[in-house]
Design an enzyme around this catalytic site. Structure first.
Site, PDB file in Angstrom:
ATOM      1  N   ARG A 239       0.817  -1.300   0.089  1.00 37.67           N
ATOM      2  CA  ARG A 239       0.105  -0.013   0.024  1.00 37.67           C
ATOM      3  C   ARG A 239       0.959   1.175  -0.073  1.00 37.67           C
ATOM      4  O   ARG A 239       0.561   2.112   0.251  1.00 37.67           O
ATOM      5  CB  ARG A 239      -0.807  -0.014   0.994  1.00 37.67           C
ATOM      6  CG  ARG A 239      -1.833  -1.235   1.364  1.00 37.67           C
ATOM      7  CD  ARG A 239      -2.894  -1.531   0.381  1.00 37.67           C
ATOM      8  NE  ARG A 239      -3.406  -2.896   0.526  1.00 37.67           N
ATOM      9  CZ  ARG A 239      -2.891  -3.993  -0.050  1.00 37.67           C
ATOM     10  NH1 ARG A 239      -1.971  -4.074  -0.876  1.00 37.67           N
ATOM     11  NH2 ARG A 239      -3.607  -5.249   0.094  1.00 37.67           N
TER      12      ARG A 239
ATOM     13  N   ARG B 144       3.618   5.088   5.073  1.00 41.20           N
ATOM     14  CA  ARG B 144       3.413   3.936   5.933  1.00 41.20           C
ATOM     15  C   ARG B 144       4.631   3.034   5.878  1.00 41.20           C
ATOM     16  O   ARG B 144       5.248   2.766   5.154  1.00 41.20           O
ATOM     17  CB  ARG B 144       2.238   3.037   5.162  1.00 41.20           C
ATOM     18  CG  ARG B 144       1.891   1.730   6.189  1.00 41.20           C
ATOM     19  CD  ARG B 144       0.524   1.239   5.313  1.00 41.20           C
ATOM     20  NE  ARG B 144       0.338  -0.222   5.794  1.00 41.20           N
ATOM     21  CZ  ARG B 144      -0.751  -0.966   5.298  1.00 41.20           C
ATOM     22  NH1 ARG B 144      -1.610  -0.193   4.514  1.00 41.20           N
ATOM     23  NH2 ARG B 144      -0.598  -2.236   5.651  1.00 41.20           N
TER      24      ARG B 144
ATOM     25  N   ARG C  94      -1.549  -8.805   7.288  1.00 38.31           N
ATOM     26  CA  ARG C  94      -2.748  -9.380   6.441  1.00 38.31           C
ATOM     27  C   ARG C  94      -2.756  -8.913   4.998  1.00 38.31           C
ATOM     28  O   ARG C  94      -2.976  -9.737   4.236  1.00 38.31           O
ATOM     29  CB  ARG C  94      -4.067  -9.102   7.061  1.00 38.31           C
ATOM     30  CG  ARG C  94      -4.664  -7.702   7.062  1.00 38.31           C
ATOM     31  CD  ARG C  94      -6.031  -7.779   7.288  1.00 38.31           C
ATOM     32  NE  ARG C  94      -6.389  -7.875   8.889  1.00 38.31           N
ATOM     33  CZ  ARG C  94      -6.309  -6.750   9.640  1.00 38.31           C
ATOM     34  NH1 ARG C  94      -6.287  -5.585   9.018  1.00 38.31           N
ATOM     35  NH2 ARG C  94      -6.818  -7.027  10.925  1.00 38.31           N
ATOM     36  N   ASP C  95      -2.439  -7.623   4.775  1.00 35.75           N
ATOM     37  CA  ASP C  95      -2.308  -7.139   3.273  1.00 35.75           C
ATOM     38  C   ASP C  95      -1.517  -8.123   2.517  1.00 35.75           C
ATOM     39  O   ASP C  95      -1.868  -8.347   1.496  1.00 35.75           O
ATOM     40  CB  ASP C  95      -2.067  -5.683   3.277  1.00 35.75           C
ATOM     41  CG  ASP C  95      -3.125  -4.950   3.842  1.00 35.75           C
ATOM     42  OD1 ASP C  95      -4.300  -5.397   3.882  1.00 35.75           O
ATOM     43  OD2 ASP C  95      -2.888  -3.837   4.205  1.00 35.75           O
TER      44      ASP C  95
ATOM     45  N   ASP D 246     -11.189  -2.526   9.691  1.00 33.39           N
ATOM     46  CA  ASP D 246     -10.651  -1.513  10.694  1.00 33.39           C
ATOM     47  C   ASP D 246     -11.275  -0.664  11.519  1.00 33.39           C
ATOM     48  O   ASP D 246     -11.260   0.174  12.439  1.00 33.39           O
ATOM     49  CB  ASP D 246      -9.745  -0.739   9.911  1.00 33.39           C
ATOM     50  CG  ASP D 246      -8.511  -1.299   9.200  1.00 33.39           C
ATOM     51  OD1 ASP D 246      -8.280  -2.365   9.656  1.00 33.39           O
ATOM     52  OD2 ASP D 246      -8.213  -0.873   7.965  1.00 33.39           O
TER      53      ASP D 246
ATOM     54  N   GLU E 120     -16.252   1.346   5.058  1.00 37.77           N
ATOM     55  CA  GLU E 120     -16.930   0.461   5.672  1.00 37.77           C
ATOM     56  C   GLU E 120     -18.121   1.056   6.449  1.00 37.77           C
ATOM     57  O   GLU E 120     -18.992  -0.053   7.063  1.00 37.77           O
ATOM     58  CB  GLU E 120     -15.802   0.356   7.274  1.00 37.77           C
ATOM     59  CG  GLU E 120     -14.619  -0.494   6.755  1.00 37.77           C
ATOM     60  CD  GLU E 120     -13.396   0.344   6.543  1.00 37.77           C
ATOM     61  OE1 GLU E 120     -13.717   1.459   6.030  1.00 37.77           O
ATOM     62  OE2 GLU E 120     -12.382   0.028   6.505  1.00 37.77           O
TER      63      GLU E 120
ATOM     64  N   GLN F 266     -10.268   0.413  -3.801  1.00 44.30           N
ATOM     65  CA  GLN F 266     -10.704  -0.064  -2.415  1.00 44.30           C
ATOM     66  C   GLN F 266     -12.200  -0.192  -2.252  1.00 44.30           C
ATOM     67  O   GLN F 266     -12.804  -1.028  -1.586  1.00 44.30           O
ATOM     68  CB  GLN F 266     -10.252   0.970  -1.468  1.00 44.30           C
ATOM     69  CG  GLN F 266     -10.378   0.760   0.200  1.00 44.30           C
ATOM     70  CD  GLN F 266     -10.180   1.477   0.998  1.00 44.30           C
ATOM     71  OE1 GLN F 266     -10.887   2.429   1.075  1.00 44.30           O
ATOM     72  NE2 GLN F 266      -8.940   1.419   1.893  1.00 44.30           N
TER      73      GLN F 266
ATOM     74  N   THR G 103      -4.988  -2.261  -3.382  1.00 40.15           N
ATOM     75  CA  THR G 103      -6.222  -2.713  -2.411  1.00 40.15           C
ATOM     76  C   THR G 103      -5.980  -4.103  -2.577  1.00 40.15           C
ATOM     77  O   THR G 103      -5.763  -4.798  -3.800  1.00 40.15           O
ATOM     78  CB  THR G 103      -7.496  -2.079  -2.953  1.00 40.15           C
ATOM     79  OG1 THR G 103      -8.364  -2.982  -3.223  1.00 40.15           O
ATOM     80  CG2 THR G 103      -7.428  -1.729  -4.498  1.00 40.15           C
TER      81      THR G 103
HETATM   82  C1  NOJ Z   1      -7.700  -3.715   6.875  1.00 42.82           C
HETATM   83  C2  NOJ Z   1      -7.072  -4.533   5.410  1.00 42.82           C
HETATM   84  O1  NOJ Z   1      -5.954  -5.144   5.840  1.00 42.82           O
HETATM   85  C3  NOJ Z   1      -7.397  -3.800   4.415  1.00 42.82           C
HETATM   86  O2  NOJ Z   1      -7.184  -4.862   3.313  1.00 42.82           O
HETATM   87  C4  NOJ Z   1      -8.914  -3.684   4.234  1.00 42.82           C
HETATM   88  O3  NOJ Z   1      -9.122  -2.634   3.368  1.00 42.82           O
HETATM   89  C5  NOJ Z   1      -9.418  -2.907   5.617  1.00 42.82           C
HETATM   90  N1  NOJ Z   1      -9.048  -3.421   6.932  1.00 42.82           N
HETATM   91  C6  NOJ Z   1     -10.912  -3.088   5.671  1.00 42.82           C
HETATM   92  O4  NOJ Z   1     -11.289  -2.327   6.965  1.00 42.82           O
END
Ligand code: NOJ
Length: 803
Positions: A346, A356, A362-363, A495, A639, A692, A711
């Site tokens: 990212r 960043r 996780r990404d 998130d 979100e 995204q 994304t």
């Molecule tokens: C964090 C994830 O790593 C990311 O990929 C995602 O876009 C957001 N959370 C969604 O809240």
């Protein structure tokens, strides 16, 4: 409105109207040198880090400026224009333009006042500098005297933020001078007599260059303000209007590299020159520029190398289905997008500025999934890297620093880590993403020996890959919440959903359930019977809890807060229906048939829109619980009931696993960039890359999309399409083929490289089915099920599946 088209043969997206609703970007380069360029040549470049290696400036949230500008001036009429439509922006009735974004290069064709130009921008393979090649042709009937000028705006500090906001410092460390064929910018040039090994206050001289090959520099300018002129802009720079840059250096001003060359062209004559820029010391810059003396040939060779590199990766899977949108995305654009997220995470786009300071766990683990079928060896290397960022307690480091040093890292248990990264704690899901990723890698390659490869942990200790996975299971097993589901810790994927340290997320619970299925299959291979029975017990316990507490008539709830509140009940006034728990209940293999059918029907009924399925609905406004951070966003956004693109991939996969080919494809089309090419003014973003999210129905801008390129969507949709719709589902011993397609498809073909063999796969669908197989042949031999055992693979394996 249509602004361009897909040239599938060349794997280029061709923008025919340059006044696109947003800058439409492309990526050039590699982890050593990155460049992002828009269809109007806006954008920036950086060496290694977007945050700390920024050499070309770009103003975020601005007007897609500055950029890599090439100006062309007719010295007789004094008229001038640019090789990209902007910044001069000539009347489009007179100025014909075409931008071709390709794989690692972008081409700008312009035709104005009898002069044709082709500007090609790229970073040569394995190099850390960029080329702006210009071929200019006199298409008029008379001799033309032209001045061609390249202009690059340097940052005054390689740190992006310092350059933008700390001018009392950064303005006074930068200066330029001219040498032979290049403007050299020096940052901290006054330290030239200090040895490199003895930095002052951690600073040494840094140099950038902007040079010309294929023509003599006629005049030059290193001072941006003098080049542009007072109260002027990039549209009408004084240096261009005057036809002379007056050889001006900068000293405590904003620096730039600008070089003009005079070019005479007889009717029909063409000439190729190149501007070259990068972050290199002068002697290295000299060597680089000199290597382009045979300008045209060298450029052609490098462009071919670049195309071959990219296209050979894509050749590992090529499909030919009745849907041209599906073909172009899978064969080129989604694949290319997956590589971009794999490479840049990212870090750098027109939205992310690179600040960043590491890889999100996780990404990155998810990004890997998108390229496993195209470049398994690259995937393996990154998987090992991410395993080495797993703490010896089994959890993932939420942020893996760019300086990651396996075996020696601090962790969320240390104040130093929290201070440096800003991540206060472990996250419940990070290490659980390893399971699908490691499984997919082993399934694609058959490399079961990988399980025994030793990899260090982030802080201390070393273990086999199998051991890493066991510890990841253990990490969750030891951190259960009051209901016995994995505890939320700091967060799950979402998130904006803070359920609390002891809150519990059904999404994570389904990931955990799936992780246990994966590790059981590895345990079976390792004949680890004690562990198998341990996992069987754990999984059965989890199943019982999920069934008793989380199934809510026609949907799965989203979870429990630490305070004991249930989130995502059908009777809730807001956020009563959530997408991810429904798709993951199916993907994880948890949901029974009734739950699967009902929950995905609910998704279709409640969440689906013409642009894809909402992440949840109704949006939070008056009933947000304390951790419902989504409420900070406008309704229908991100979100908070936006159409989160990453989740569309999971939905496509889930529907495919249920053999709902029509729905799987419908969801693909609703959110596929290419499917909106003819109405690009609605989506606004590039029709060739994912974003995204798309604004949901609660927004007045329903359908508008945001946060281009970097994304997690690229990888989830790729997996949804390849494993789901196309049904390519390898395991360690072979390849299962189980397409889930729209019933109107009469068939399709695929070519896939699999374990060093070439598979030519034909699927026929004479009866208009959505899934299933009635006959299956491998090299003419009829088999009972649609599964190709590894031992049947031949150099070229012909496969036929009749649905
Ligand atoms: C964090 C994830 O790593 C990311 O990929 C995602 O876009 C957001 N959370 C969604 O809240």
């Amino acid at each position: 409105m249509k602004y361009g088209f897909f040239d599938d043969e060349k794997r280029e997206y061709v923008i025919t109207r340059p006044d696109t609703p947003a800058p439409w970007a492309n990526y050039l380069g590699s982890p050593d040198y990155g460049a992002i360029i828009s269809n109007n040549a806006g954008g920036y470049s950086f060496a290694k880090s977007g945050a700390n290696g920024r050499l070309l400036r770009y103003v975020f949230n601005g007007n897609d400026q500055p950029g890599r500008y090439i100006y062309i001036r007719d010295n007789e009429t004094k008229d001038y224009w640019s090789a990209s439509w902007q910044p001069v922006g000539k009347d489009l009735n007179e100025y014909k333009s075409e931008c071709r974004h390709g794989t690692g290069y972008s081409i700008f064709n312009a035709d104005y006042a009898g002069i044709k130009s082709t500007a090609t921008y790229y970073v040569p393979l394995n190099s850390a500098y960029e080329i702006w090649a210009l071929k200019i042709t006199n298409d008029s009937g008379k001799k033309r005297e032209l001045t061609v000028t390249g202009f690059a705006e340097f940052t005054n500090n390689s740190n992006y933020e310092q350059d933008q906001v700390n001018l009392q410092y950064s303005l006074f460390i930068s200066r330029t001078l001219f040498e032979k064929n290049r403007v050299m910018q020096q940052i901290h040039g006054n330290l030239s007599d200090v040895e490199k090994s003895k930095p002052v206050d951690n600073k040494i001289v840094t140099e950038r260059f902007f040079g010309i090959a294929g023509a003599e520099a006629d005049s030059w300018c290193g001072d941006k303000e003098r080049f542009v002129g007072l109260y002027r802009s990039y549209k009408n720079p004084a240096g261009i209007e005057n036809g002379n840059l007056n050889n001006i250096a900068s000293y405590n001003e904003n620096s730039c590299g600008a070089i003009s060359a005079k070019i005479s062209l007889n009717p029909g004559e063409a000439k190729t020159i190149a501007f070259i820029t990068g972050m290199k010391y002068s002697d290295e810059a000299d060597r680089i520029i000199s290597s382009y003396s045979d300008t045209e040939n060298k450029i052609n060779t490098e462009l071919n190398e670049l195309k071959n590199w990219w296209h050979s990766k894509f050749r590992n899977l090529q499909v030919n289905t009745p849907s041209k949108e599906f073909n172009t995305m899978i064969n080129t654009w989604n694949a290319y997008n997956c590589f971009m997220t794999f490479i840049w995470s990212r870090a750098a786009s027109f939205i992310y500025c690179g600040l960043r300071n590491g890889y999100g766990y996780r990404d990155t683990v998810q990004d890997i999934q998108g390229i496993i079928h195209l470049a398994p060896e690259m995937a393996k290397e990154k998987i090992v890297f991410m395993l080495s960022a797993q703490v010896n307690n089994g959890g993932g480091l939420p942020l893996v620093k760019f300086t990651h040093n396996p075996g020696h890292e601090d962790t969320p248990d240390d104040a130093s880590y929290v201070k440096e990264t800003g991540h206060p704690a472990y996250r419940a899901d990070d290490a659980l993403w390893l399971f699908p990723t490691v499984y997919k890698y082993i399934a694609e390659t058959g490399d079961l020996a990988f399980l025994d490869q030793k990899v260090p942990y982030a802080n201390t200790d070393t273990g086999t890959v199998y051991d890493h996975l066991k510890r990841a299971v253990n990490f969750s097993a030891q951190r259960l919440g009051p209901h016995g589901l994995p505890a939320g810790l700091y967060a799950d994927w979402n998130d904006c959903l803070r359920l609390g340290k002891n809150g519990e997320s059904t999404f994570v619970a389904f990931q955990y359930y799936y992780a246990m299925t994966v590790i059981r299959s590895f345990a079976e291979y390792k004949k680890d019977s004690e562990y198998i029975s341990y996992i069987n017990d754990k999984q059965a316990e989890l199943k019982k809890i999920l069934n008793e507490l989380c199934w809510n008539t026609d949907r799965f709830i989203r979870g429990f807060t630490e305070a004991g509140e249930t989130i995502g009940k059908r009777t809730d006034p807001e956020a009563s229906m959530w997408l991810n728990p429904q798709s993951w209940a199916v993907i994880s293999g948890f949901a029974d048939e009734e739950q699967s059918e009902k929950s995905l029907d609910s998704v279709n009924r409640i969440l689906n829109t013409k642009y894809g399925a909402l992440l949840m609905d109704p949006p939070y406004h008056s009933h947000a619980f304390e951790g419902a951070l989504a409420v900070i966003y406008n309704a229908g956004t991100k979100e908070n009931a936006g159409i989160f693109s990453q989740s569309q991939g999971w939905l496509i996969l889930a529907e495919s696993l249920l053999n709902h080919g029509n729905r799987a494809f419908q969801y693909f089309m609703e959110n596929a960039p290419a499917a909106w090419n003819n109405n690009a003014e609605i989506r606004k973003m590039e029709p060739y890359c994912y974003g995204q999210f798309t604004e949901g129905k609660a927004s007045p801008h329903f359908g508008r999309s945001h946060v281009h390129w970097l994304t997690g969507t690229a990888s989830t949709v790729m997996v949804g399409c390849v494993e789901g719709i196309l049904g390519l589902r390898p395991d360690a011993a072979g390849l299962k083929i189980s397409p889930s397609i729209p019933s109107e498809w009469k068939g399709f073909t695929m070519e896939k490289n699999f374990r060093d063999k070439r598979l030519l796969i034909t699927v026929e669908n004479p009866e208009g089915k959505e899934s299933g197989c009635s006959e299956f042949y491998v090299n003419g031999k009829k088999l009972e099920e649609a599964y190709i055992p590894q031992e049947m693979l031949t150099e070229t394996t012909e496969v036929k599946l009749i649905m």
